[in-house]
Design a protein around this motif. Structure first.
Motif, PDB file in Angstrom:
ATOM      1  N   LEU A 202       6.891   8.145   7.655  1.00 11.22           N
ATOM      2  CA  LEU A 202       6.674   6.966   6.201  1.00 11.22           C
ATOM      3  C   LEU A 202       7.460   7.373   5.363  1.00 11.22           C
ATOM      4  CD1 LEU A 202       2.608   7.941   6.944  1.00 11.22           C
ATOM      5  CD2 LEU A 202       3.846   5.492   7.061  1.00 11.22           C
ATOM      6  N   ILE A 203       7.727   8.867   4.743  1.00 10.07           N
ATOM      7  CA  ILE A 203       8.022   9.053   3.292  1.00 10.07           C
ATOM      8  C   ILE A 203      10.106   8.669   3.696  1.00 10.07           C
ATOM      9  CG2 ILE A 203       9.268  11.239   2.636  1.00 10.07           C
ATOM     10  CD1 ILE A 203       6.601  12.425   3.663  1.00 10.07           C
ATOM     11  N   ALA A 204      10.791   8.077   4.827  1.00  8.70           N
ATOM     12  CA  ALA A 204      11.705   7.514   4.771  1.00  8.70           C
ATOM     13  C   ALA A 204      11.187   6.103   4.218  1.00  8.70           C
ATOM     14  CB  ALA A 204      12.367   7.441   5.832  1.00  8.70           C
ATOM     15  N   LEU A 205      10.218   6.029   4.852  1.00 11.92           N
ATOM     16  CA  LEU A 205       9.909   3.782   4.733  1.00 11.92           C
ATOM     17  C   LEU A 205       9.898   3.495   2.891  1.00 11.92           C
ATOM     18  CD1 LEU A 205       7.459   2.407   7.214  1.00 11.92           C
ATOM     19  CD2 LEU A 205      10.268   2.442   6.647  1.00 11.92           C
ATOM     20  N   ARG A 206       8.618   4.943   2.586  1.00 15.56           N
ATOM     21  CA  ARG A 206       8.667   4.796   0.811  1.00 15.56           C
ATOM     22  C   ARG A 206      10.297   5.515   0.638  1.00 15.56           C
ATOM     23  NH1 ARG A 206       8.727   3.697  -3.002  1.00 15.56           N
ATOM     24  NH2 ARG A 206       6.934   4.531  -4.793  1.00 15.56           N
ATOM     25  N   LEU A 207      11.299   5.894   0.964  1.00 14.33           N
ATOM     26  CA  LEU A 207      12.374   5.719  -0.293  1.00 14.33           C
ATOM     27  C   LEU A 207      13.520   5.593   0.093  1.00 14.33           C
ATOM     28  CD1 LEU A 207      13.288   9.660   0.670  1.00 14.33           C
ATOM     29  CD2 LEU A 207      11.833   9.205  -1.417  1.00 14.33           C
TER      30      LEU A 207
ATOM     31  N   PRO B 137      -3.809   2.727  -2.346  1.00 12.63           N
ATOM     32  CA  PRO B 137      -4.527   2.011  -0.705  1.00 12.63           C
ATOM     33  C   PRO B 137      -5.688   2.471  -1.625  1.00 12.63           C
ATOM     34  CG  PRO B 137      -3.427   4.322  -0.422  1.00 12.63           C
ATOM     35  CD  PRO B 137      -2.864   3.817  -1.902  1.00 12.63           C
ATOM     36  N   LEU B 138      -6.350   0.686  -1.348  1.00 19.40           N
ATOM     37  CA  LEU B 138      -8.425   0.806  -0.828  1.00 19.40           C
ATOM     38  C   LEU B 138      -8.385   2.218   0.655  1.00 19.40           C
ATOM     39  CD1 LEU B 138      -8.720  -2.648  -1.488  1.00 19.40           C
ATOM     40  CD2 LEU B 138      -8.681  -0.765  -2.917  1.00 19.40           C
ATOM     41  N   GLU B 139      -9.377   1.996   0.664  1.00 17.76           N
ATOM     42  CA  GLU B 139     -10.012   3.030   1.547  1.00 17.76           C
ATOM     43  C   GLU B 139      -9.212   2.200   2.885  1.00 17.76           C
ATOM     44  OE1 GLU B 139     -11.579   6.084   2.013  1.00 17.76           O
ATOM     45  OE2 GLU B 139     -11.055   6.426   0.029  1.00 17.76           O
ATOM     46  N   GLY B 140      -9.771   2.715   4.102  1.00 20.17           N
ATOM     47  CA  GLY B 140      -9.925   1.984   5.509  1.00 20.17           C
ATOM     48  C   GLY B 140      -8.928   1.138   5.772  1.00 20.17           C
ATOM     49  N   THR B 141      -8.950   0.618   6.506  1.00 22.41           N
ATOM     50  CA  THR B 141      -7.689  -0.847   6.737  1.00 22.41           C
ATOM     51  C   THR B 141      -8.347  -1.901   6.476  1.00 22.41           C
ATOM     52  OG1 THR B 141      -9.013  -0.813   9.424  1.00 22.41           O
ATOM     53  CG2 THR B 141      -7.914   0.927   8.885  1.00 22.41           C
ATOM     54  N   HIS B 142      -8.944  -2.248   6.206  1.00 18.67           N
ATOM     55  CA  HIS B 142      -9.244  -3.646   5.502  1.00 18.67           C
ATOM     56  C   HIS B 142      -9.664  -4.008   3.637  1.00 18.67           C
ATOM     57  CE1 HIS B 142     -12.669  -0.902   4.680  1.00 18.67           C
ATOM     58  NE2 HIS B 142     -13.874  -1.962   3.987  1.00 18.67           N
ATOM     59  N   GLU B 143      -9.368  -5.155   3.265  1.00 15.02           N
ATOM     60  CA  GLU B 143      -8.960  -5.369   2.611  1.00 15.02           C
ATOM     61  C   GLU B 143     -10.511  -5.726   1.596  1.00 15.02           C
ATOM     62  OE1 GLU B 143      -6.165  -5.275   0.645  1.00 15.02           O
ATOM     63  OE2 GLU B 143      -5.411  -4.490   2.205  1.00 15.02           O
TER      64      GLU B 143
ATOM     65  N   GLU C 197      -7.065   7.335   6.217  1.00 14.13           N
ATOM     66  CA  GLU C 197      -5.750   7.154   4.683  1.00 14.13           C
ATOM     67  C   GLU C 197      -4.701   6.236   4.947  1.00 14.13           C
ATOM     68  OE1 GLU C 197      -6.775   9.743   0.928  1.00 14.13           O
ATOM     69  OE2 GLU C 197      -7.230  11.440   2.062  1.00 14.13           O
ATOM     70  N   VAL C 198      -4.581   7.355   6.130  1.00 14.66           N
ATOM     71  CA  VAL C 198      -2.284   6.911   7.067  1.00 14.66           C
ATOM     72  C   VAL C 198      -2.734   6.320   7.597  1.00 14.66           C
ATOM     73  CG1 VAL C 198      -3.123   8.666   8.424  1.00 14.66           C
ATOM     74  CG2 VAL C 198      -1.017   9.117   7.756  1.00 14.66           C
ATOM     75  N   GLY C 199      -4.282   6.279   8.646  1.00 15.44           N
ATOM     76  CA  GLY C 199      -4.037   5.151   9.735  1.00 15.44           C
ATOM     77  C   GLY C 199      -3.075   3.691   9.921  1.00 15.44           C
ATOM     78  N   ALA C 200      -3.441   2.602   9.385  1.00  9.33           N
ATOM     79  CA  ALA C 200      -2.894   1.682   8.707  1.00  9.33           C
ATOM     80  C   ALA C 200      -1.650   1.697   8.277  1.00  9.33           C
ATOM     81  CB  ALA C 200      -3.754   0.795   7.535  1.00  9.33           C
ATOM     82  N   LEU C 201      -1.230   3.036   7.948  1.00  8.50           N
ATOM     83  CA  LEU C 201      -0.322   2.464   7.594  1.00  8.50           C
ATOM     84  C   LEU C 201       0.941   3.352   8.527  1.00  8.50           C
ATOM     85  CD1 LEU C 201       0.049   5.039   3.969  1.00  8.50           C
ATOM     86  CD2 LEU C 201       0.435   2.152   3.657  1.00  8.50           C
ATOM     87  N   LEU C 202       0.215   3.908   9.931  1.00  5.11           N
ATOM     88  CA  LEU C 202       1.261   3.657  10.630  1.00  5.11           C
ATOM     89  C   LEU C 202       1.154   2.814  11.269  1.00  5.11           C
ATOM     90  CD1 LEU C 202      -0.923   6.943  11.764  1.00  5.11           C
ATOM     91  CD2 LEU C 202       1.439   7.051  10.768  1.00  5.11           C
ATOM     92  N   CYS C 203       0.729   1.385  11.253  1.00  3.96           N
ATOM     93  CA  CYS C 203       1.502   0.882  11.500  1.00  3.96           C
ATOM     94  C   CYS C 203       2.689  -0.109  11.373  1.00  3.96           C
ATOM     95  CB  CYS C 203       0.870  -1.225  11.085  1.00  3.96           C
ATOM     96  SG  CYS C 203      -0.881  -0.714  11.986  1.00  3.96           S
TER      97      CYS C 203
ATOM     98  N   ARG D  19       1.037  -1.540  -0.545  1.00  6.85           N
ATOM     99  CA  ARG D  19      -0.204  -0.003   0.051  1.00  6.85           C
ATOM    100  C   ARG D  19       0.709   1.422   0.288  1.00  6.85           C
ATOM    101  NH1 ARG D  19      -5.346   0.067   4.299  1.00  6.85           N
ATOM    102  NH2 ARG D  19      -5.792  -1.466   3.395  1.00  6.85           N
ATOM    103  N   LEU D  20       1.965   1.051   1.002  1.00  2.00           N
ATOM    104  CA  LEU D  20       2.354   2.430   0.945  1.00  2.00           C
ATOM    105  C   LEU D  20       3.642   2.513  -0.397  1.00  2.00           C
ATOM    106  CD1 LEU D  20       3.755   4.730   3.142  1.00  2.00           C
ATOM    107  CD2 LEU D  20       6.123   3.032   3.435  1.00  2.00           C
ATOM    108  N   ALA D  21       3.944   1.551  -1.231  1.00  3.58           N
ATOM    109  CA  ALA D  21       4.980   1.813  -2.356  1.00  3.58           C
ATOM    110  C   ALA D  21       3.468   3.230  -3.228  1.00  3.58           C
ATOM    111  CB  ALA D  21       4.827   0.382  -2.670  1.00  3.58           C
ATOM    112  N   GLY D  22       2.270   2.461  -3.630  1.00  8.41           N
ATOM    113  CA  GLY D  22       1.257   2.349  -4.004  1.00  8.41           C
ATOM    114  C   GLY D  22       1.148   4.385  -4.204  1.00  8.41           C
ATOM    115  N   TRP D  23       1.410   4.754  -2.802  1.00 10.06           N
ATOM    116  CA  TRP D  23       1.647   6.433  -2.799  1.00 10.06           C
ATOM    117  C   TRP D  23       3.655   6.690  -3.026  1.00 10.06           C
ATOM    118  CZ3 TRP D  23      -1.784   9.179  -0.186  1.00 10.06           C
ATOM    119  CH2 TRP D  23      -2.828   8.664   0.347  1.00 10.06           C
ATOM    120  N   SER D  24       3.602   8.281  -4.393  1.00  8.27           N
ATOM    121  CA  SER D  24       4.334   8.534  -4.215  1.00  8.27           C
ATOM    122  C   SER D  24       4.723   9.031  -2.759  1.00  8.27           C
ATOM    123  CB  SER D  24       4.159   9.584  -5.579  1.00  8.27           C
ATOM    124  OG  SER D  24       3.809  10.696  -4.875  1.00  8.27           O
TER     125      SER D  24
END
Length: 271
Positions: A237-242, A253-259, A185-191, A100-105
């Protein structure tokens, strides 16, 4: 003016916008469930009561509840003691979160962080101006939950809930709803960053400082502290993405925290 403790939950059950009402109800309730504002297994109000709270017809509400059932966020039981009940979704695993994170620039992540910081900063400033010290009980309780949370998904939900409750303390329904939408949008990524115990403690300390500034009525300090907390999380999060290999890719990312299938009515911007 004294803030009421249930402000964040109350914002969930305010009338929705007149446009695209089914989609708006689905988004409003779905966001609240994913963020943990509505507890797992909690029974929703009856159809007539809930429709009245949201300002929609029972037909519209039933369509929305059907969509939420299809997404696995609500279950319905028939007969005595029946009704509609919240079903809290599981957070996806680490590899799915990384996809999901990779889906964000990085530009999109920075833009999201700017938006989040602006909302949280404004909420903290207004809370410091409008909220009585006695009304900060819910924020303190959420802080305690974060400080003791061992599960990374629980940490992420509580982190997001803190910012929603901070918005509720501002006594602005619009800011509260916007913060709920941001957290989905951001909540699940914070994991991906909250698994670090040291960082979890740092976040708890930052939240503690925000509460102190709000309690003291130090509105400029409260705003700056809330913005700094958000900016630091976004930077991680940006550091992880880079650091991701160029071959790593994933869908937006899909909406929310589930698939589940994405909810209608909202789409992310193109990469």
């Amino acid at each position: 003016m004294k803030q009421q403790i249930a402000g964040a939950r109350r914002a969930v059950f305010t009338p929705v916008d007149n446009r695209a009402r089914v989609e708006t109800v689905v988004r409003r309730l779905g966001d609240a469930i994913e963020l943990g504002l509505l507890a797992d297994g909690e029974q929703l109000p009856g159809e007539m009561e809930l429709a009245g709270q949201l300002g929609v017809s029972t037909v519209t509400l039933r369509e929305a509840l059907m969509a939420l059932r299809q997404q696995g966020l609500v279950t319905t039981r028939r007969g005595r003691g029946g009704g509609s009940f919240v079903s809290l979704p599981e957070f996806p695993g680490e590899e799915r979160l990384k996809a999901r994170l990779a889906g964000w620039s990085t530009e999109e992540l920075r833009d999201l962080g700017d938006h989040w910081a602006a909302v949280s900063g404004a909420a903290a400033r207004l809370a410091a101006q409008r909220t009585e010290p006695a009304d900060l009980h819910q924020l303190r309780r959420t802080l305690e939950e974060l400080a003791s949370a061992e599960d990374v998904a629980a940490r992420s939900r509580v982190y997001g809930r803190f910012h929603v409750e901070l918005a509720a303390a501002s006594q602005s329904a619009r800011l509260t709803r916007e913060q709920v939408a941001l957290q989905t949008e951001v909540g699940a990524l914070l994991c991906l960053v909250l698994g670090d115990d040291e960082y979890r403690e740092e976040v708890a300390d930052r939240h503690r400082s925000v509460i102190s500034a709000v309690q003291d009525g130090a509105h400029d300090s409260a705003r700056a502290l809330a913005e700094r907390c958000v900016q630091d999380s976004t930077a991680r999060l940006i550091a992880l993405r880079l650091a991701m290999p160029r071959t790593v890719s994933g869908p937006r990312p899909l909406e929310g925290t589930h698939e589940q299938e994405p909810r209608p009515g909202r789409r992310h911007g193109d990469a």
